[in-house]
Design an enzyme around this catalytic site. Structure first.
Site, PDB file in Angstrom:
ATOM      1  N   ARG A 171    -119.090 -45.147 -56.820  1.00  0.00           N
ATOM      2  CA  ARG A 171    -117.685 -45.311 -56.405  1.00  0.00           C
ATOM      3  C   ARG A 171    -116.917 -46.042 -57.503  1.00  0.00           C
ATOM      4  O   ARG A 171    -115.797 -45.696 -57.845  1.00  0.00           O
ATOM      5  CB  ARG A 171    -117.574 -46.087 -55.078  1.00  0.00           C
ATOM      6  CG  ARG A 171    -116.155 -46.596 -54.821  1.00  0.00           C
ATOM      7  CD  ARG A 171    -115.876 -47.050 -53.390  1.00  0.00           C
ATOM      8  NE  ARG A 171    -116.967 -47.765 -52.773  1.00  0.00           N
ATOM      9  CZ  ARG A 171    -117.301 -49.036 -53.034  1.00  0.00           C
ATOM     10  NH1 ARG A 171    -116.619 -49.753 -53.909  1.00  0.00           N
ATOM     11  NH2 ARG A 171    -118.338 -49.599 -52.431  1.00  0.00           N
ATOM     12  N   TYR A 223     -91.827 -34.961 -52.698  1.00  0.00           N
ATOM     13  CA  TYR A 223     -92.870 -34.130 -52.085  1.00  0.00           C
ATOM     14  C   TYR A 223     -93.078 -34.537 -50.614  1.00  0.00           C
ATOM     15  O   TYR A 223     -93.158 -35.732 -50.311  1.00  0.00           O
ATOM     16  CB  TYR A 223     -94.172 -34.269 -52.886  1.00  0.00           C
ATOM     17  CG  TYR A 223     -95.346 -33.586 -52.246  1.00  0.00           C
ATOM     18  CD1 TYR A 223     -95.430 -32.190 -52.223  1.00  0.00           C
ATOM     19  CD2 TYR A 223     -96.359 -34.318 -51.633  1.00  0.00           C
ATOM     20  CE1 TYR A 223     -96.503 -31.560 -51.616  1.00  0.00           C
ATOM     21  CE2 TYR A 223     -97.436 -33.683 -51.022  1.00  0.00           C
ATOM     22  CZ  TYR A 223     -97.499 -32.303 -51.018  1.00  0.00           C
ATOM     23  OH  TYR A 223     -98.547 -31.683 -50.406  1.00  0.00           O
ATOM     24  N   ASP A 235     -94.314 -38.441 -60.844  1.00  0.00           N
ATOM     25  CA  ASP A 235     -95.233 -37.415 -60.350  1.00  0.00           C
ATOM     26  C   ASP A 235     -94.955 -36.172 -61.198  1.00  0.00           C
ATOM     27  O   ASP A 235     -93.920 -35.523 -61.056  1.00  0.00           O
ATOM     28  CB  ASP A 235     -94.967 -37.169 -58.863  1.00  0.00           C
ATOM     29  CG  ASP A 235     -95.872 -36.097 -58.268  1.00  0.00           C
ATOM     30  OD1 ASP A 235     -96.395 -35.262 -59.033  1.00  0.00           O
ATOM     31  OD2 ASP A 235     -96.046 -36.088 -57.034  1.00  0.00           O
ATOM     32  N   LYS A 244    -103.009 -28.664 -58.175  1.00  0.00           N
ATOM     33  CA  LYS A 244    -102.051 -27.647 -58.614  1.00  0.00           C
ATOM     34  C   LYS A 244    -102.407 -27.179 -60.041  1.00  0.00           C
ATOM     35  O   LYS A 244    -103.462 -26.626 -60.226  1.00  0.00           O
ATOM     36  CB  LYS A 244    -100.633 -28.204 -58.509  1.00  0.00           C
ATOM     37  CG  LYS A 244    -100.362 -28.984 -57.203  1.00  0.00           C
ATOM     38  CD  LYS A 244    -100.414 -28.140 -55.948  1.00  0.00           C
ATOM     39  CE  LYS A 244    -100.481 -28.960 -54.654  1.00  0.00           C
ATOM     40  NZ  LYS A 244     -99.480 -30.003 -54.510  1.00  0.00           N
TER      41      LYS A 244
HETATM   42  C1  PLP Z   1     -99.370 -31.204 -53.751  1.00  0.00           C
HETATM   43  C2  PLP Z   1     -98.555 -32.325 -54.254  1.00  0.00           C
HETATM   44  C3  PLP Z   1     -98.899 -33.660 -53.998  1.00  0.00           C
HETATM   45  C4  PLP Z   1    -100.074 -34.053 -53.129  1.00  0.00           C
HETATM   46  O1  PLP Z   1    -101.279 -33.699 -53.690  1.00  0.00           O
HETATM   47  P1  PLP Z   1    -102.598 -33.352 -52.829  1.00  0.00           P
HETATM   48  O2  PLP Z   1    -103.610 -33.079 -53.876  1.00  0.00           O
HETATM   49  O3  PLP Z   1    -102.259 -32.164 -51.971  1.00  0.00           O
HETATM   50  O4  PLP Z   1    -102.887 -34.557 -51.988  1.00  0.00           O
HETATM   51  C5  PLP Z   1     -98.101 -34.651 -54.545  1.00  0.00           C
HETATM   52  N1  PLP Z   1     -97.013 -34.346 -55.297  1.00  0.00           N
HETATM   53  C6  PLP Z   1     -96.645 -33.083 -55.543  1.00  0.00           C
HETATM   54  C7  PLP Z   1     -95.419 -32.815 -56.360  1.00  0.00           C
HETATM   55  C8  PLP Z   1     -97.392 -32.020 -55.030  1.00  0.00           C
HETATM   56  O5  PLP Z   1     -97.010 -30.760 -55.273  1.00  0.00           O
END
Ligand code: PLP
Length: 393
Positions: A49, A101, A174, A199
């Protein structure tokens, strides 16, 4: 920091051939514990961890492609968000974008506000002076996305970071929609960059994971402590999948951007389409900022059909190559209807304010052959122009 080009760092960053076997691919290291020579004397790994070799390779690779000193990986993008927000104290104030998001919005409003007693302001950063006006004495952090979702607004990272610095506010970006190939927020003054690896970094719709990168020593120590304390770490197998995905990030992003630019131009000229939002189009309201801070414009397109929910349904039901699905950023093309799908949890009033109408469609343009992508869109738009099918009695 390496002087190698982006593609070289994406393939080799944080990875060396295995010193024992010579394997050119980083092994999936499943051991939960690591032997010590003498109490406290070890290779740097004690308990999985706290630190894991496959994860460490991925963290170093992301640090390399985000021009950062450090990377930290998590079980999801959302787990990354939670860990960063846990660095704040009760009573602290966070400023974020109004179309942040959905999962981040839910965590801020329904968890962090209620359980951690944090304050949040949701503002439109594209309005001059909006950020300055929202700053309070207890503002500690600003949470940005650019391009935003789904209306692809562009926030000037450099300008916001400059103001934030004067007030001692930590800037988090982000960077999921752009990817590190297109945009490196730390170079523009941000303190922490975050990704949903799920993504573009993973890129193949087969791993849920998150990561952050920073060059700030104090922030890194704090976040590393929280990563270990909260324990929302990814599995070694997922780290391996993500490392493999990142190796083609530069190739994929070039194709995503090339395909999306062509699709955006085509849609903008189509009589069944009311308006197209794509950072690479001169018609985008923040096209100049996009050109300044992005190396390419990525694969995400939002557009408005002429009409409403009926036209949206006809369009989406008649796509064959584009899969009707949530998520984004993978090799395959996806289409979705934010008002009914990804943004259904946003109250109708708020959706209206954000411009998420029933004729708004979001595309994640994949890396299939452009002629096939175009053919699919042309066919579905033709069906929209024909109107609803007449069902014989
Ligand atoms: C999908 C997404 C998240 C969250 O990510 P997960 O891996 O689904 O928890 C955060 N920010 C953006 C812009 C996203 O597209």
């Amino acid at each position: 920091m390496s002087s190698d080009g982006f593609g070289t760092r994406a393939i080799h960053g944080g990875q060396q051939p295995d010193p024992i076997t010579g394997a050119v691919v980083t092994p999936i290291s499943l051991a939960t514990t690591f032997v010590q020579k003498s109490p406290g004397l070890h290779t740097g790994f004690e308990y999985s961890r706290t630190g894991n070799p496959t994860r460490a390779a991925f963290e170093a690779c992301i640090a390399s492609i985000e021009n950062a000193k450090y990377g930290l990986a998590f079980a999801s993008g959302s787990a990354t968000t939670v860990t960063i927000i846990q660095s704040l104290a009760a009573g602290d104030h966070v400023i974020t974008i109004d179309d942040v998001y959905g999962g981040t919005n839910r965590y801020f409003n329904r968890v962090a506000k209620v359980h951690s007693h944090l304050e949040f302001s949701f503002i439109d950063f594209t309005q001059d002076g909006a950020f300055e006006a929202a700053i309070k004495p207890n503002t500690k952090l600003v949470w940005l996305e650019t391009p935003t979702n789904p209306t692809l607004k562009i926030v000037d990272i450099e300008a916001i970071s400059k103001v934030a610095k004067q007030h001692g506010i930590t800037v988090v970006v982000d960077n999921t929609f752009a990817s590190p190939y297109i945009q490196n927020p730390l170079d523009l003054g941000a303190d922490i960059v975050v990704h949903s690896v799920t993504k573009y970094l993973g890129g193949h719709s087969d791993v849920v994971m998150g990561v952050l990168a920073t060059s700030n020593d104090a922030l890194y120590e704090k976040l590393k402590f929280l990563q270990n304390s909260i324990g929302a770490v990814p599995a070694p197998f997922d780290c391996y999948m993500a490392l493999r995905g990142v190796k083609t990030l530069h190739l994929r992003m070039r194709e995503h951007s090339k395909n999306a630019q062509a699709v955006a131009e085509f849609l903008e000229s189509h009589p069944a389409v009311e308006r197209v939002i794509y950072p690479g189009l001169p018609s985008h309201p923040q096209h100049a900022i996009a050109k300044k801070q992005m190396r390419a414009f990525g694969g995400m397109i939002t557009f408005f059909l002429k009409g409403g929910i009926d036209e949206s349904r006809i369009f989406l039901e008649n796509l064959h190559l584009f899969a009707l699905a949530e998520s984004l950023g993978a090799v395959e093309s996806l289409a979705e209807h934010p008002a009914i799908m990804t943004h259904a949890a946003v109250p109708a009033e708020q959706r209206k304010l954000l411009g998420i109408s029933d004729n708004l469609i979001r595309l994640s343009v994949g890396v299939e052959e452009l002629t096939d992508i175009m053919g699919d869109l042309k066919h579905a738009l033709h069906k929209v122009q024909q109107g609803p099918a007449i069902v014989p009695l």
